[in-house]
Motif scaffolding. Structure first.
Motif, PDB file in Angstrom:
ATOM      1  N   ASP A  56       0.849  -1.183   0.000  1.00  0.00           N
ATOM      2  CA  ASP A  56       0.000   0.000   0.000  1.00  0.00           C
ATOM      3  C   ASP A  56       0.891   1.243   0.000  1.00  0.00           C
ATOM      4  O   ASP A  56       1.935   1.255   0.643  1.00  0.00           O
ATOM      5  N   PRO A  57       0.519   2.294  -0.716  1.00  0.00           N
ATOM      6  CA  PRO A  57       1.347   3.513  -0.740  1.00  0.00           C
ATOM      7  C   PRO A  57       1.663   4.074   0.644  1.00  0.00           C
ATOM      8  O   PRO A  57       2.704   4.692   0.843  1.00  0.00           O
ATOM      9  N   ARG A  58       0.788   3.825   1.594  1.00  0.00           N
ATOM     10  CA  ARG A  58       1.041   4.286   2.949  1.00  0.00           C
ATOM     11  C   ARG A  58       1.877   3.283   3.742  1.00  0.00           C
ATOM     12  O   ARG A  58       2.252   3.538   4.861  1.00  0.00           O
ATOM     13  N   GLY A  59       2.155   2.117   3.114  1.00  0.00           N
ATOM     14  CA  GLY A  59       3.010   1.115   3.731  1.00  0.00           C
ATOM     15  C   GLY A  59       2.362   0.313   4.838  1.00  0.00           C
ATOM     16  O   GLY A  59       3.027  -0.435   5.534  1.00  0.00           O
ATOM     17  N   SER A  60       1.050   0.438   5.018  1.00  0.00           N
ATOM     18  CA  SER A  60       0.393  -0.205   6.148  1.00  0.00           C
ATOM     19  C   SER A  60      -0.103  -1.612   5.858  1.00  0.00           C
ATOM     20  O   SER A  60      -0.336  -2.386   6.764  1.00  0.00           O
ATOM     21  N   LYS A  61      -0.275  -1.958   4.574  1.00  0.00           N
ATOM     22  CA  LYS A  61      -0.813  -3.273   4.233  1.00  0.00           C
ATOM     23  C   LYS A  61      -0.467  -3.614   2.794  1.00  0.00           C
ATOM     24  O   LYS A  61       0.105  -2.810   2.068  1.00  0.00           O
ATOM     25  N   GLU A  62      -0.826  -4.830   2.402  1.00  0.00           N
ATOM     26  CA  GLU A  62      -0.627  -5.243   1.022  1.00  0.00           C
ATOM     27  C   GLU A  62      -1.924  -5.098   0.243  1.00  0.00           C
ATOM     28  O   GLU A  62      -3.008  -5.258   0.790  1.00  0.00           O
ATOM     29  N   VAL A  63      -1.806  -4.790  -1.031  1.00  0.00           N
ATOM     30  CA  VAL A  63      -2.948  -4.659  -1.922  1.00  0.00           C
ATOM     31  C   VAL A  63      -2.769  -5.692  -3.033  1.00  0.00           C
ATOM     32  O   VAL A  63      -1.713  -5.757  -3.656  1.00  0.00           O
ATOM     33  N   VAL A  64      -3.788  -6.501  -3.260  1.00  0.00           N
ATOM     34  CA  VAL A  64      -3.731  -7.504  -4.317  1.00  0.00           C
ATOM     35  C   VAL A  64      -4.544  -7.000  -5.497  1.00  0.00           C
ATOM     36  O   VAL A  64      -5.705  -6.640  -5.355  1.00  0.00           O
ATOM     37  N   GLU A  65      -3.909  -6.955  -6.654  1.00  0.00           N
ATOM     38  CA  GLU A  65      -4.574  -6.568  -7.889  1.00  0.00           C
ATOM     39  C   GLU A  65      -4.544  -7.785  -8.812  1.00  0.00           C
ATOM     40  O   GLU A  65      -3.494  -8.389  -9.003  1.00  0.00           O
ATOM     41  N   GLN A  66      -5.670  -8.162  -9.343  1.00  0.00           N
ATOM     42  CA  GLN A  66      -5.747  -9.319 -10.227  1.00  0.00           C
ATOM     43  C   GLN A  66      -6.179  -8.872 -11.610  1.00  0.00           C
ATOM     44  O   GLN A  66      -7.200  -8.213 -11.755  1.00  0.00           O
ATOM     45  N   VAL A  67      -5.374  -9.194 -12.600  1.00  0.00           N
ATOM     46  CA  VAL A  67      -5.704  -8.858 -13.976  1.00  0.00           C
ATOM     47  C   VAL A  67      -5.799 -10.139 -14.790  1.00  0.00           C
ATOM     48  O   VAL A  67      -5.121 -11.122 -14.504  1.00  0.00           O
ATOM     49  N   ILE A  68      -6.651 -10.140 -15.776  1.00  0.00           N
ATOM     50  CA  ILE A  68      -6.874 -11.314 -16.601  1.00  0.00           C
ATOM     51  C   ILE A  68      -6.577 -10.958 -18.046  1.00  0.00           C
ATOM     52  O   ILE A  68      -7.048  -9.937 -18.554  1.00  0.00           O
ATOM     53  N   ARG A  69      -5.795 -11.797 -18.688  1.00  0.00           N
ATOM     54  CA  ARG A  69      -5.465 -11.586 -20.096  1.00  0.00           C
ATOM     55  C   ARG A  69      -5.095 -12.929 -20.693  1.00  0.00           C
ATOM     56  O   ARG A  69      -4.341 -13.685 -20.091  1.00  0.00           O
ATOM     57  N   LEU A  70      -5.583 -13.203 -21.846  1.00  0.00           N
ATOM     58  CA  LEU A  70      -5.209 -14.430 -22.520  1.00  0.00           C
ATOM     59  C   LEU A  70      -3.713 -14.398 -22.778  1.00  0.00           C
ATOM     60  O   LEU A  70      -3.192 -13.439 -23.325  1.00  0.00           O
ATOM     61  N   GLY A  71      -2.999 -15.412 -22.340  1.00  0.00           N
ATOM     62  CA  GLY A  71      -1.556 -15.466 -22.535  1.00  0.00           C
ATOM     63  C   GLY A  71      -0.782 -14.635 -21.537  1.00  0.00           C
ATOM     64  O   GLY A  71       0.358 -14.292 -21.777  1.00  0.00           O
ATOM     65  N   ILE A  72      -1.368 -14.310 -20.406  1.00  0.00           N
ATOM     66  CA  ILE A  72      -0.696 -13.469 -19.406  1.00  0.00           C
ATOM     67  C   ILE A  72       0.536 -14.142 -18.815  1.00  0.00           C
ATOM     68  O   ILE A  72       1.402 -13.483 -18.267  1.00  0.00           O
ATOM     69  N   SER A  73       0.660 -15.454 -18.944  1.00  0.00           N
ATOM     70  CA  SER A  73       1.816 -16.137 -18.377  1.00  0.00           C
ATOM     71  C   SER A  73       3.116 -15.624 -18.991  1.00  0.00           C
ATOM     72  O   SER A  73       4.161 -15.673 -18.358  1.00  0.00           O
ATOM     73  N   ILE A  74       3.061 -15.099 -20.209  1.00  0.00           N
ATOM     74  CA  ILE A  74       4.253 -14.493 -20.808  1.00  0.00           C
ATOM     75  C   ILE A  74       4.690 -13.299 -19.986  1.00  0.00           C
ATOM     76  O   ILE A  74       5.864 -13.108 -19.713  1.00  0.00           O
ATOM     77  N   VAL A  75       3.734 -12.482 -19.556  1.00  0.00           N
ATOM     78  CA  VAL A  75       4.056 -11.316 -18.725  1.00  0.00           C
ATOM     79  C   VAL A  75       4.595 -11.779 -17.382  1.00  0.00           C
ATOM     80  O   VAL A  75       5.570 -11.230 -16.871  1.00  0.00           O
ATOM     81  N   ALA A  76       3.970 -12.794 -16.792  1.00  0.00           N
ATOM     82  CA  ALA A  76       4.422 -13.294 -15.496  1.00  0.00           C
ATOM     83  C   ALA A  76       5.861 -13.805 -15.582  1.00  0.00           C
ATOM     84  O   ALA A  76       6.669 -13.565 -14.683  1.00  0.00           O
ATOM     85  N   LYS A  77       6.197 -14.489 -16.657  1.00  0.00           N
ATOM     86  CA  LYS A  77       7.565 -14.984 -16.828  1.00  0.00           C
ATOM     87  C   LYS A  77       8.538 -13.816 -16.920  1.00  0.00           C
ATOM     88  O   LYS A  77       9.656 -13.894 -16.418  1.00  0.00           O
ATOM     89  N   LEU A  78       8.106 -12.731 -17.546  1.00  0.00           N
ATOM     90  CA  LEU A  78       8.936 -11.540 -17.617  1.00  0.00           C
ATOM     91  C   LEU A  78       9.224 -11.007 -16.221  1.00  0.00           C
ATOM     92  O   LEU A  78      10.343 -10.689 -15.878  1.00  0.00           O
ATOM     93  N   PHE A  79       8.178 -10.924 -15.375  1.00  0.00           N
ATOM     94  CA  PHE A  79       8.345 -10.446 -14.002  1.00  0.00           C
ATOM     95  C   PHE A  79       9.295 -11.342 -13.225  1.00  0.00           C
ATOM     96  O   PHE A  79      10.173 -10.876 -12.512  1.00  0.00           O
ATOM     97  N   HIS A  80       9.122 -12.643 -13.336  1.00  0.00           N
ATOM     98  CA  HIS A  80       9.896 -13.594 -12.547  1.00  0.00           C
ATOM     99  C   HIS A  80      11.336 -13.732 -13.041  1.00  0.00           C
ATOM    100  O   HIS A  80      12.189 -14.187 -12.300  1.00  0.00           O
ATOM    101  N   SER A  81      11.609 -13.313 -14.252  1.00  0.00           N
ATOM    102  CA  SER A  81      12.954 -13.459 -14.788  1.00  0.00           C
ATOM    103  C   SER A  81      13.843 -12.272 -14.448  1.00  0.00           C
ATOM    104  O   SER A  81      15.047 -12.338 -14.662  1.00  0.00           O
ATOM    105  N   THR A  82      13.264 -11.195 -13.931  1.00  0.00           N
ATOM    106  CA  THR A  82      14.078 -10.006 -13.635  1.00  0.00           C
ATOM    107  C   THR A  82      14.510  -9.992 -12.201  1.00  0.00           C
ATOM    108  O   THR A  82      14.039 -10.663 -11.367  1.00  0.00           O
TER     109      THR A  82
END
Length: 82
Positions: A56-82
């Protein structure tokens, strides 16, 4: 990236200077904007759903955002590879 967020078509943009930005196509304003340093975790279902966990911008908690996209695993692999 073209995504669906809470059943609304949107654009998920990753910018080196601004981080994660999500804006519905039919709206002039961003739904969320998080810096890369606020990303605490991510996961995907290997199919179409990407879950991003931000501090959270105030640093007090976590915020979960869920997005759906066909083929999103490509984006996830990008995140996990960096």
């Amino acid at each position: 990236f073209h995504v669906v967020y809470k059943n609304v078509p949107a654009a998920l943009t990753l910018l080196w200077t601004d981080g994660f930005l999500l804006k519905p196509f039919a709206s002039p304003t961003y739904v969320f904007n998080y810096n890369f340093s606020q990303l605490k975790g991510s996961s995907d279902d290997g199919n179409a759903t990407l879950k991003l966990v931000f501090e959270d911008p105030r640093g007090s908690k976590e915020v979960v955002e869920q997005v759906i996209r066909l083929g999103i695993s490509i984006v996830a692999k990008l995140f996990h590879s960096t």
